[in-house]
Design a protein around this motif. Structure first.
Motif, short mmCIF file in Angstrom:
data_model
loop_
_atom_site.label_atom_id
_atom_site.label_comp_id
_atom_site.label_asym_id
_atom_site.label_seq_id
_atom_site.Cartn_x
_atom_site.Cartn_y
_atom_site.Cartn_z
N SER A 94 0.88 -1.36 0.04
CA SER A 94 0.19 -0.06 -0.09
C SER A 94 0.79 1.27 -0.02
O SER A 94 2.23 1.25 0.29
CB SER A 94 -0.67 -0.07 1.46
N ASN A 99 5.30 4.72 2.04
CA ASN A 99 6.23 5.69 2.70
C ASN A 99 6.82 5.43 3.90
O ASN A 99 7.82 5.74 4.23
CB ASN A 99 4.83 6.73 3.00
N LYS A 236 -0.95 2.91 -5.67
CA LYS A 236 -2.31 3.14 -6.50
C LYS A 236 -2.27 2.27 -7.88
O LYS A 236 -2.61 1.24 -8.03
CB LYS A 236 -2.56 4.46 -6.65
#
Ligand SMILES: Cc1ncc(COP(=O)(O)O)c(C=O)c1O
Length: 384
Positions: A94, A99, A236
């Motif tokens: 994800s 991150n 994404k």
């Protein structure tokens, strides 16, 4: 009574199937999907090449683990590296995880902990990425936050000059803030950040979760601005709807991760990699990306012309097919009415209509969407 946590304000329709830009609900109503599942299905719903690749993989092998060598991971990593400044890739599941990996890598590489991010940014909802995010509403009720994240005004190089010091591990930002309102960074600001990072020994992390994988008409959004980050993150669009994500780093930072530094059970599993491999084959192509740019210019010009007749319209911001139309009033009524009329769009903050159609959208579908928009504005008596 739903047995789900009520952490989403869900719309009252259920999408059952999709094909390209079109999706169909449980009552067989057709919609033009100008959300792409929030910038995910970049090559369209059920893209035939992605379906074929995942179908083949589905019958061959779903999962082993990262204990084994993995040629499909290598292949996808090669494609990501070829399309970016990167030299090494870590796969996860994800945007927030990508991150997290970037934050960990920056801390480990520099041996420092201070990370500068910006107001209105969005980096995810894990404990680290929530702390990195520059929006109070995302953090409400979860305090105290992890320390060591500093938030500064976006596009304010002077503020950064004051804060970026030799204790700083990294500066992390989106080149276009997606959730925060489709706010683009200025080129001067980005180049200034890169220069200051170099001077102070801090890393530059670009969060490409929304702007990457062709969305803005380049492989990654940073490539519009003549900068070269140390780390980028992607999610994404990478698997076109199959959950997968990546953190991509330069040769310089590669050696900071060694066996045991970081990991993920599912990260880069064969099914995810088959989807990513097929998706990248379509998107990482100069002609395809040039068309994304052209379609984005066409659509945003038409939107500007149409909305110019709405008194509260403030302007359209876009790069490629990442488009935000800002108003001086809330836009949720328009978005709801558009949905009823067969066009799916989303908001970015209360006053911005955000359009993220599949990158494979046709001009015919763009014109169809514009017609629905025009009729909706007439119905709502928005035009003068
Ligand atoms: C720029 C950006 N970063 C991070 C995230 C978080 O991604 P995920 O929801 O996959 O964790 C998002 C999601 O919208 C995003 O837009």
């Amino acid at each position: 009574m739903s047995k789900l946590f009520e952490n989403y304000a869900r719309w009252d329709i259920e999408i059952i199937s999709g094909n390209g830009t079109k999706v169909y609900d449980s009552e067989e109503k057709e919609y033009l999907d100008f959300t792409s599942g929030i910038g995910v299905c970049n090559v369209g719903h059920c893209n035939p090449s992605v379906v074929a690749a995942t179908e083949t993989q589905l019958k061959q092998l779903w999962h082993t683990s990262n204990l084994f060598t993995h040629s499909l991971q290598e292949k996808v990593a090669e494609k990501l590296v070829q399309s970016s400044m990167g030299a090494a890739v870590f796969f996860c599941n994800s945007g927030a995880e990508a991150n997290e990996a970037a934050i960990k890598l920056a801390r480990k590489y520099t041996g420092k902990s201070k990370i500068i991010t910006f107001n209105k940014s969005f980096h995810g909802r894990t404990f680290g990425t929530m702390a990195a995010t520059g929006q109070d509403k995302i953090k409400a009720g979860f305090g105290p936050m992890l320390e060591s994240f500093i938030h500064l005004p976006f596009n304010d190089l002077q503020a950064l000059e004051k804060e970026l010091d030799h204790e700083t591990a990294a500066v992390m930002l989106e080149v276009i803030q997606g959730e925060g309102g489709v706010n683009p960074a200025n080129e001067d600001f980005l180049q200034g950040i890169e220069k200051l990072c170099k001077e102070k020994g801090a890393l530059l992390i670009i969060d490409e979760v929304q702007t990457g994988i062709g969305r803005t008409g380049k492989a990654f959004g940073y490539q519009h601005y003549n900068i070269s980050p140390d780390i980028i993150t992607s999610a994404k669009g990478l698997g076109n709807g199959f959950p997968t994500a990546a953190m991509i780093g330069t040769e310089k930072v590669k050696s900071a991760f060694n066996p045991g530094s970081h990991g993920s059970t599912f990260g880069g599993n064969p099914l995810a990699m088959s989807a990513a491999n097929a998706t990248l084959d379509i998107i990482m192509n100069a002609d395809f990306l040039a068309e994304v740019e052209e379609k984005g210019n066409y659509l945003s010009e038409k939107l500007d012309d149409m909305f110019a007749k709405v008194p509260e319209f403030k302007g359209t911001r876009h790069k490629g097919l990442m488009i935000g139309c800002e108003f001086s009033k809330e836009v949720s009524d328009i978005v709801t009415q558009l949905r009823q009329n067969g066009l799916l769009v989303i908001t970015a903050g209360p006053n911005v209509i955000r359009l993220l159609p599949p990158l494979t959208v046709t001009y015919e579908e763009i014109n169809e969407a514009l017609e629905i928009l025009a009729n909706t504005l007439i119905e709502q008596k928005q035009l003068v």
